[in-house]
Design a protein around this motif. Structure first.
Motif, PDB file in Angstrom:
ATOM      1  N   LYS A   8     -61.597 -87.009 -52.337  1.00  0.00           N
ATOM      2  CA  LYS A   8     -62.195 -87.249 -51.429  1.00  0.00           C
ATOM      3  C   LYS A   8     -63.887 -87.699 -52.147  1.00  0.00           C
ATOM      4  O   LYS A   8     -64.413 -88.684 -51.855  1.00  0.00           O
ATOM      5  CB  LYS A   8     -62.638 -86.303 -50.400  1.00  0.00           C
ATOM      6  N   ASP A   9     -64.151 -86.994 -53.212  1.00  0.00           N
ATOM      7  CA  ASP A   9     -65.563 -87.511 -53.910  1.00  0.00           C
ATOM      8  C   ASP A   9     -65.378 -88.605 -54.511  1.00  0.00           C
ATOM      9  O   ASP A   9     -66.055 -89.470 -54.399  1.00  0.00           O
ATOM     10  CB  ASP A   9     -65.744 -86.215 -54.984  1.00  0.00           C
ATOM     11  N   ASP A  10     -64.303 -89.008 -55.187  1.00  0.00           N
ATOM     12  CA  ASP A  10     -63.920 -90.224 -55.839  1.00  0.00           C
ATOM     13  C   ASP A  10     -64.058 -91.482 -54.741  1.00  0.00           C
ATOM     14  O   ASP A  10     -64.734 -92.680 -54.916  1.00  0.00           O
ATOM     15  CB  ASP A  10     -62.609 -90.388 -56.467  1.00  0.00           C
ATOM     16  N   VAL A  11     -63.351 -91.134 -53.706  1.00  0.00           N
ATOM     17  CA  VAL A  11     -63.226 -92.195 -52.629  1.00  0.00           C
ATOM     18  C   VAL A  11     -64.861 -92.259 -52.052  1.00  0.00           C
ATOM     19  O   VAL A  11     -65.163 -93.709 -51.999  1.00  0.00           O
ATOM     20  CB  VAL A  11     -62.266 -91.791 -51.465  1.00  0.00           C
ATOM     21  N   MET A  12     -65.511 -91.394 -51.813  1.00  0.00           N
ATOM     22  CA  MET A  12     -66.769 -91.365 -51.423  1.00  0.00           C
ATOM     23  C   MET A  12     -67.910 -92.400 -52.366  1.00  0.00           C
ATOM     24  O   MET A  12     -68.556 -93.095 -51.915  1.00  0.00           O
ATOM     25  CB  MET A  12     -67.468 -90.111 -51.072  1.00  0.00           C
ATOM     26  N   ALA A  13     -67.528 -92.098 -53.589  1.00  0.00           N
ATOM     27  CA  ALA A  13     -68.399 -92.917 -54.707  1.00  0.00           C
ATOM     28  C   ALA A  13     -68.039 -94.264 -54.575  1.00  0.00           C
ATOM     29  O   ALA A  13     -68.800 -95.151 -54.647  1.00  0.00           O
ATOM     30  CB  ALA A  13     -68.134 -92.121 -55.956  1.00  0.00           C
ATOM     31  N   ILE A  14     -66.792 -94.556 -54.595  1.00  0.00           N
ATOM     32  CA  ILE A  14     -66.269 -96.004 -54.603  1.00  0.00           C
ATOM     33  C   ILE A  14     -66.654 -96.728 -53.501  1.00  0.00           C
ATOM     34  O   ILE A  14     -67.137 -97.887 -53.628  1.00  0.00           O
ATOM     35  CB  ILE A  14     -64.725 -95.931 -54.908  1.00  0.00           C
ATOM     36  N   LEU A  15     -66.327 -96.133 -52.104  1.00  0.00           N
ATOM     37  CA  LEU A  15     -66.680 -96.895 -51.153  1.00  0.00           C
ATOM     38  C   LEU A  15     -68.128 -96.619 -50.489  1.00  0.00           C
ATOM     39  O   LEU A  15     -68.489 -97.111 -49.216  1.00  0.00           O
ATOM     40  CB  LEU A  15     -65.679 -96.508 -50.149  1.00  0.00           C
ATOM     41  N   SER A  16     -68.631 -95.878 -51.005  1.00  0.00           N
ATOM     42  CA  SER A  16     -70.092 -95.312 -50.407  1.00  0.00           C
ATOM     43  C   SER A  16     -69.965 -95.071 -48.940  1.00  0.00           C
ATOM     44  O   SER A  16     -70.777 -95.562 -48.062  1.00  0.00           O
ATOM     45  CB  SER A  16     -71.097 -96.768 -50.560  1.00  0.00           C
ATOM     46  N   CYS A  17     -69.251 -94.117 -48.748  1.00  0.00           N
ATOM     47  CA  CYS A  17     -68.963 -93.594 -47.420  1.00  0.00           C
ATOM     48  C   CYS A  17     -69.133 -91.860 -47.215  1.00  0.00           C
ATOM     49  O   CYS A  17     -69.328 -91.342 -48.342  1.00  0.00           O
ATOM     50  CB  CYS A  17     -67.479 -93.890 -46.862  1.00  0.00           C
ATOM     51  N   GLY A  18     -69.108 -91.522 -46.220  1.00  0.00           N
ATOM     52  CA  GLY A  18     -69.212 -90.113 -45.899  1.00  0.00           C
ATOM     53  C   GLY A  18     -67.929 -89.312 -46.362  1.00  0.00           C
ATOM     54  O   GLY A  18     -67.013 -90.097 -46.282  1.00  0.00           O
ATOM     55  N   SER A  24     -60.395 -89.563 -43.938  1.00  0.00           N
ATOM     56  CA  SER A  24     -59.504 -90.509 -43.005  1.00  0.00           C
ATOM     57  C   SER A  24     -58.790 -91.548 -43.862  1.00  0.00           C
ATOM     58  O   SER A  24     -57.640 -91.981 -43.495  1.00  0.00           O
ATOM     59  CB  SER A  24     -60.513 -91.028 -41.876  1.00  0.00           C
ATOM     60  N   ILE A  25     -59.568 -92.178 -44.800  1.00  0.00           N
ATOM     61  CA  ILE A  25     -58.871 -93.190 -45.387  1.00  0.00           C
ATOM     62  C   ILE A  25     -57.766 -92.580 -46.446  1.00  0.00           C
ATOM     63  O   ILE A  25     -56.606 -92.938 -46.385  1.00  0.00           O
ATOM     64  CB  ILE A  25     -59.872 -93.728 -46.447  1.00  0.00           C
ATOM     65  N   ILE A  26     -57.988 -91.580 -46.925  1.00  0.00           N
ATOM     66  CA  ILE A  26     -56.916 -90.943 -47.776  1.00  0.00           C
ATOM     67  C   ILE A  26     -55.642 -90.426 -46.859  1.00  0.00           C
ATOM     68  O   ILE A  26     -54.562 -90.707 -47.208  1.00  0.00           O
ATOM     69  CB  ILE A  26     -57.505 -89.399 -48.277  1.00  0.00           C
ATOM     70  N   LYS A  27     -55.924 -89.856 -45.631  1.00  0.00           N
ATOM     71  CA  LYS A  27     -54.972 -89.485 -44.554  1.00  0.00           C
ATOM     72  C   LYS A  27     -54.118 -90.632 -44.497  1.00  0.00           C
ATOM     73  O   LYS A  27     -52.966 -90.744 -44.317  1.00  0.00           O
ATOM     74  CB  LYS A  27     -55.611 -88.903 -43.610  1.00  0.00           C
ATOM     75  N   THR A  28     -54.836 -91.766 -43.924  1.00  0.00           N
ATOM     76  CA  THR A  28     -54.172 -93.274 -43.395  1.00  0.00           C
ATOM     77  C   THR A  28     -53.298 -93.516 -44.751  1.00  0.00           C
ATOM     78  O   THR A  28     -52.255 -93.815 -44.426  1.00  0.00           O
ATOM     79  CB  THR A  28     -55.080 -93.959 -42.957  1.00  0.00           C
ATOM     80  N   LEU A  29     -53.773 -93.570 -45.927  1.00  0.00           N
ATOM     81  CA  LEU A  29     -52.911 -94.216 -47.278  1.00  0.00           C
ATOM     82  C   LEU A  29     -51.896 -93.411 -47.461  1.00  0.00           C
ATOM     83  O   LEU A  29     -50.712 -93.717 -47.771  1.00  0.00           O
ATOM     84  CB  LEU A  29     -54.015 -94.301 -48.275  1.00  0.00           C
ATOM     85  N   ASN A  30     -52.182 -91.976 -47.371  1.00  0.00           N
ATOM     86  CA  ASN A  30     -51.055 -90.927 -47.612  1.00  0.00           C
ATOM     87  C   ASN A  30     -49.974 -91.154 -46.554  1.00  0.00           C
ATOM     88  O   ASN A  30     -48.784 -90.881 -46.680  1.00  0.00           O
ATOM     89  CB  ASN A  30     -51.419 -89.514 -47.719  1.00  0.00           C
ATOM     90  N   LYS A  31     -50.198 -91.433 -45.277  1.00  0.00           N
ATOM     91  CA  LYS A  31     -49.219 -91.564 -44.231  1.00  0.00           C
ATOM     92  C   LYS A  31     -48.489 -92.807 -44.775  1.00  0.00           C
ATOM     93  O   LYS A  31     -47.267 -92.836 -44.424  1.00  0.00           O
ATOM     94  CB  LYS A  31     -49.942 -91.840 -43.018  1.00  0.00           C
ATOM     95  N   GLU A  32     -49.069 -93.927 -45.114  1.00  0.00           N
ATOM     96  CA  GLU A  32     -48.216 -95.134 -45.543  1.00  0.00           C
ATOM     97  C   GLU A  32     -47.244 -94.808 -46.600  1.00  0.00           C
ATOM     98  O   GLU A  32     -46.151 -94.977 -46.592  1.00  0.00           O
ATOM     99  CB  GLU A  32     -49.016 -96.219 -45.903  1.00  0.00           C
ATOM    100  N   LEU A  33     -47.777 -93.992 -47.597  1.00  0.00           N
ATOM    101  CA  LEU A  33     -46.915 -93.520 -48.904  1.00  0.00           C
ATOM    102  C   LEU A  33     -45.723 -92.820 -48.304  1.00  0.00           C
ATOM    103  O   LEU A  33     -44.503 -92.881 -48.725  1.00  0.00           O
ATOM    104  CB  LEU A  33     -47.704 -92.958 -49.840  1.00  0.00           C
ATOM    105  N   GLU A  34     -46.123 -91.487 -47.452  1.00  0.00           N
ATOM    106  CA  GLU A  34     -45.150 -90.845 -47.175  1.00  0.00           C
ATOM    107  C   GLU A  34     -44.170 -91.606 -46.272  1.00  0.00           C
ATOM    108  O   GLU A  34     -42.728 -91.114 -46.315  1.00  0.00           O
ATOM    109  CB  GLU A  34     -45.897 -89.616 -46.173  1.00  0.00           C
TER     110      GLU A  34
END
Length: 57
Positions: A8-18, A24-34
């Motif tokens: 989450k820290d990496d995603v926060m830094a890359i996308l400048s989000c909270g 939420s983004i990680i969960k959505t992408l992981n669902k696609e992979l699963e």
């Protein structure tokens, strides 16, 4: 970043989000992979898939 897995820290830094948006983004992408049959790790996302999916390559 030369990581294979983003947290989450990496995603926060890359996308400048909270924190909640990053999770939420990680969960959505992981669902696609699963759904495609891949093994996932909660709270982490494949860096390659993340960058491809968000057109960051």
């Amino acid at each position: 970043m030369d990581k294979q897995v983003y947290t989450k820290d990496d995603v926060m830094a890359i996308l400048s989000c909270g924190k909640s948006k990053a999770y939420s983004i990680i969960k959505t992408l992981n669902k696609e992979l699963e759904d495609e049959g891949y093994f996932i790790m909660s709270g982490k996302i494949s860096a390659k898939f993340f960058r491809e999916r968000l057109c960051l390559n």
